[in-house]
Design an enzyme around this catalytic site. Structure first.
Site, PDB file in Angstrom:
ATOM      1  N   GLY A 139      -2.314   7.727   4.348  1.00 20.64           N
ATOM      2  CA  GLY A 139      -1.079   7.410   4.435  1.00 20.64           C
ATOM      3  C   GLY A 139      -0.555   5.978   4.290  1.00 20.64           C
ATOM      4  CD  GLU A 140       4.010   3.126   1.377  1.00 22.98           C
ATOM      5  OE1 GLU A 140       4.352   2.264   1.054  1.00 22.98           O
ATOM      6  OE2 GLU A 140       4.465   4.127   1.467  1.00 22.98           O
ATOM      7  N   GLY A 141      -0.157   2.328   4.170  1.00 25.63           N
ATOM      8  CA  GLY A 141      -0.583   1.275   5.113  1.00 25.63           C
ATOM      9  C   GLY A 141      -1.771   1.257   5.472  1.00 25.63           C
ATOM     10  N   GLY A 166       6.116   0.372  -0.725  1.00 23.09           N
ATOM     11  CA  GLY A 166       6.007  -1.107  -0.809  1.00 23.09           C
ATOM     12  C   GLY A 166       6.434  -1.569  -2.312  1.00 23.09           C
ATOM     13  CG  ASP A 194      -1.825   1.097   1.168  1.00 23.11           C
ATOM     14  OD1 ASP A 194      -1.830   1.976   0.036  1.00 23.11           O
ATOM     15  OD2 ASP A 194      -2.427   1.418   2.244  1.00 23.11           O
TER      16      ASP A 194
END
Length: 690
Positions: free
Chosen positions: A564-566, A515, A511
C-alpha cells in the site's frame, strides 16, 4: 519576507473601486495596525472631503493607531524605515502623498529623489507594509499643467513602489486581480485560525482562487479545520464520525466552503522556493570514507546521508526525529476505478484512524504520527474534468497548510501515502500527460480482493486514460490544468504538500503513484520541490519507475514490496535511519587522525575458568584437602561418576607426580563438563590435578 508569504503589498485601484476596503481586510488579522494618513486636511469648508475622511476613520478598529505625515513628504519614508518587524503599517494613500509632494509649500524640491527614497524604504522595510494608491494611468491626459504634473508624479511613484513591493494587487469594481503575485516566502503562510474568515476568492478564468474583494452577499470563505493527527501507538481511537459531522474534513459536500489561506498566498508556476545545501551533501558523503567502518561502507545508502546532509544543512546529518504520515483518501469515479471493491478505500481510511492495518502498524513501529486527509472525489476523467479550477486552487492551498501544520509541530520528515479507488489510474494519466508515456506502459495490473489479476478491469482503466488524453489533446499542459483535467483531488493535495514542505525545508519520502505524480506536477510550479523528495523503493510499479527516472530520483532499494502506498517507505525507514545513525556516531579512523582505540581494554573471558596449561600454582586450582587432617571428611558421598576410596592410606599413596604415573598425567575428559577427582574439586578438561 514576512510569515505570510509577502512583506510589502501595493494595492492599486480607481476612485470608489474598493481598494481601501480590500487593503484594510488584508491586515485585519494583525493584533495592532498603524494607519499612516498622507492626505492633507483640505479646505475646512469642503464638507464632502471631510465626510470622506470621516468614513475612513469610522472603518478603522479601535486597536489601530493613526499617524499623520501630511506636514512633510519625506516623513513617510522615515516612518516606513523605522517600523520594526513586528509592526503592521497601512499607508492610505500615495495619491495624497504626491499631492503634498507637489504642494508649492514644499518646493523647490527634487521630486525624483524623494520618490526614490520612498521606494528604497519600502524595499528595505522589515514591517508588514500595505500601501494604497490610485491608478490614474488609464484615464485621459489632463488638460492642465498641474493635472499632468500630478499624474506624471503619481505614475512614477506607483512604478517605483510596485517594483519595490513583493506583491501588487489591482482592485477594479470591487474585484481583485493580482498583478505581481507574492514571491515564495522563507517561512510560508501560517494556517489561519479556526473560525476566522478568509479573504474571498474571485472565481474567474485564470484568477481562480486569487484573493478578492468581497462583494455584497459574498462573505469570505470560512477556514476549514485540518484533520486530526493520530498516534497509532496509542489505544484504538473511537470510530470516526460520519461524513459531514463537525470536525471532519468532508470535501465532497457540494455546499462546503473550501479552505483558503487568508493572507492571499498565490500558488503559480515559477515559484522560487528554497533549495537544499549544495555543499554539505557532498561533504557528508566524502566524510563517510574517513569513518572507522570495518567494511567498504554504506553502499547505496550513502545517497541517504548526502540527501539528509543537504536538507539539514550540515555535513554530519542526524537521523530524522518526528515523522508524520499523511494518508490522502479520495476516490476517482468512472473507468479509473474499474475493478476496485466498493467501499474498500473508505475501510482502509477507517482502519488507519483506528490504528490498525499495515500503514498504522508500521507508523507505530517508527514512532510516526498519522494524519488521515479526506480529499475531493474526482469525476470520471474520460467524460470531463476531474475537478473544477476553484477546487484545484483550494486543494493546493489545503496541502500547503498540511505541510505548514507539520512544520509548526516540529516534524522533520513527511511520508506521503494514499488510499483511494482509481488513484493509480489518475497517476498514470498525469504521467502520460507530463512525460509522454503510453498508458499501458505505466498502468500496473489490477488485482482484486481475492489476490487474482483482473485484466478486463485493467483494459477499462487504460481506455479511460486514453479517452481522457484524447479529450484534453488541445488543452493546456500547465500544472493546474493537468490537476483539474486528469489528476483530481488526491494528486492536487499531494502537490500542495510537496510545495509547502519545500517552503518549510521538510524532506518528503515518496512511495507510490500519487506521490510521484504530484512530484511531476510540482516541477512546473516550483522546480525545487523534487530536490526535497526521496524515493526508498519503486515497489515494482512501472509508473513509479518512469516518474523516478524523469524526476532524477533513483530508488534506494529494490524490495518490490506492495504493502500500500506509504507503507513501503515506512518499512524501509529504519534502514535509512540506521545509515544516518552510523554516519553521525562513528568516529574517524585512527589512521586518518581519529581517536586511538588503545583505551578499550579487552574484556575478560566469560567461560567457567582458565584453560591455560601454565604450571604456575596459582592457575593449577586448589590442592585437595588431606583426609588425614580432616577426618570428618574422610568418608564423603561420591560427587563424580565413580566411588572415592575412604581408606586414608590410599589418599596418601596415590602419586601426584607425572613421573610416577605418566599414563594418568593427562586423563581424557569423560564428557563435555569438568572431570571430578574428589569432593567439590572440578578440574577443567586437559588439566592435571595436583
Amino acid at each position: 519576507m514576512s510569515v505570510d508569504g509577502w512583506n510589502t503589498l501595493l494595492v492599486l485601484g480607481g476612485i470608489r473601486s474598493g481598494k481601501s476596503e480590500f487593503a484594510e481586510s488584508v491586515v485585519a488579522d494583525a493584533p495592532t495596525v498603524r494607519y499612516v494618513a498622507t492626505a492633507p486636511a483640505g479646505d475646512p469648508e469642503d464638507t464632502e472631503w471631510a465626510t470622506r475622511l470621516a468614513a475612513h476613520r469610522a472603518r478603522r478598529p479601535g486597536s489601530w493607531t493613526t499617524e499623520e505625515t501630511a506636514a512633510d513628504p519625506g516623513r513617510l519614508a522615515e516612518v516606513i524605515a523605522a517600523a520594526g518587524p513586528n509592526e503592521t503599517l497601512l499607508v492610505d494613500d500615495l495619491g495624497g502623498w504626491v499631492t503634498v509632494l507637489l504642494d508649492p509649500a514644499h518646493q523647490p524640491a527634487d521630486d525624483t529623489a524623494t520618490i526614490a527614497e520612498l521606494a528604497a524604504a519600502v524595499r528595505a522595510s522589515a514591517a508588514r507594509l500595505v500601501l494604497v494608491s490610485p491608478e490614474v494611468g488609464l484615464s485621459l491626459v489632463p488638460t492642465t499643467p498641474l493635472g499632468r504634473a500630478f499624474t506624471d508624479a503619481l505614475g512614477a511613484t506607483n512604478r517605483a513602489v510596485a517594483d519595490a513591493c513583493d506583491a501588487v494587487a489591482l482592485v477594479v469594481a470591487g474585484q481583485t486581480a493580482w498583478l505581481k503575485p507574492a514571491a515564495a516566502p522563507t517561512h510560508p503562510a501560517t494556517p489561519a485560525r479556526a473560525g476566522q474568515a478568509d479573504v474571498p476568492t474571485q472565481a474567474g478564468p485564470g484568477q481562480a482562487g486569487a484573493p478578492a474583494q468581497a462583494g455584497p452577499g459574498q462573505p469570505g470563505a470560512a477556514d476549514e479545520a485540518l484533520p486530526e493527527v493520530l498516534t497509532p501507538a496509542a489505544p484504538a481511537a473511537p470510530a470516526p464520525a460520519p461524513a459531514g459531522a463537525p470536525g471532519q474534513a468532508d470535501w465532497a459536500a457540494p455546499t462546503m466552503a473550501l479552505p483558503m489561506v487568508a493572507t492571499g498566498l498565490v500558488i503559480q508556476p515559477g515559484m522560487e522556493l528554497p533549495m537544499p545545501d549544495d555543499y554539505t551533501g557532498p561533504q557528508a558523503v566524502d566524510r563517510l570514507a574517513t569513518l572507522d567502518i570495518p567494511g567498504a561502507g554504506l553502499g547505496v545508502l550513502e545517497r541517504v546521508v548526502g540527501f539528509a546532509a543537504a536538507t539539514q544543512g550540515t555535513a554530519t546529518p542526524k537521523p530524522w526525529g518526528p515523522v508524520r504520515v499523511l494518508l490522502l483518501h479520495g476516490d476517482h469515479e468512472g473507468g479509473a476505478s474499474a475493478g476496485a471493491t466498493p467501499g474498500e478505500s473508505a475501510r482502509r481510511a477507517r482502519q488507519a484512524r483506528a490504528g490498525k492495518g499495515a500503514l498504522a502498524r508500521l507508523a507505530a513501529e517508527n514512532g510516526a504520527s498519522l494524519q488521515v486527509v479526506e480529499t475531493p472525489t474526482s469525476a470520471p476523467i474520460e467524460e470531463g474534468p476531474a475537478l473544477t479550477g476553484e477546487r484545484v486552487e483550494s486543494a493546493l492551498r489545503y496541502g500547503w497548510r498540511l505541510a505548514e501544520q507539520a512544520a509548526d509541530a516540529g516534524v522533520q520528515l513527511l511520508v506521503l501515502a494514499a488510499c483511494g479507488a482509481g488513484t493509480e489510474t489518475a497517476a498514470a494519466a498525469v504521467l502520460a500527460a507530463t512525460a509522454g508515456a503510453e498508458p499501458p506502459a505505466v498502468l500496473g495490473r489490477v488485482m482484486n480482493e481475492r489476490g487474482e489479476y483482473d485484466d478486463a478491469a485493467w483494459m477499462v482503466r487504460c481506455a479511460a486514460v486514453r479517452d481522457a488524453l484524447h479529450r484534453t489533446r488541445r488543452s493546456s499542459r500547465e500544472a493546474k490544468d493537468i490537476l483539474a483535467e486528469l489528476g483530481g483531488g488526491d494528486v492536487a493535495v499531494a502537490t500542495g504538500v510537496l510545495l509547502g514542505a519545500t517552503a518549510r525545508r521538510i524532506p518528503v519520502l515518496l512511495d507510490g503513484p500519487v506521490g510521484v505524480a504530484a512530484g511531476m506536477v510540482s516541477r512546473d510550479l516550483a522546480g525545487q520541490a523534487r530536490h526535497w523528495c526521496l524515493l526508498p523503493d519503486h515497489g515494482g510499479r512501472p509508473g513509479v519507475r518512469l516518474a523516478a527516472d524523469v524526476l532524477g530520483l533513483t530508488p534506494l532499494l529494490d524490495l518490490r514490496l506492495d504493502l500500500g502506498e506509504g507503507a513501503t517507505a515506512l518499512a524501509a525507514l529504519p534502514l535509512l535511519r540506521s545509515a544516518l545513525t552510523l554516519a553521525a556516531g562513528l568516529p574517524v579512523h585512527p589512521a586518518l587522525g581519529g581517536g586511538d582505540d588503545e583505551d578499550f581494554a579487552e574484556p575478560e573471558p566469560a567461560g567457567p575458568g582458565p584453560t591455560s596449561t601454565d604450571p604456575e600454582p596459582e592457575f593449577a586450582g586448589p590442592r585437595p584437602t588431606s583426609t588425614d587432617l580432616e577426618p570428618e571428611f574422610a568418608e564423603p558421598e561420591p560427587a563424580g561418576p565413580g566411588p572415592t576410596s575412604t581408606e586414608p592410606e590410599f589418599a596418601e599413596a596415590e602419586p601426584t607426580s607425572t613421573e610416577s604415573e605418566p599414563e594418568f598425567a593427562e586423563p581424557e575428559p569423560a564428557g563435555p563438563g569438568p572431570t571430578t577427582i574428589g569432593p567439590d574439586e572440578p578440574v577443567a578438561p586437559g588439566r592435571r590435578a595436583d
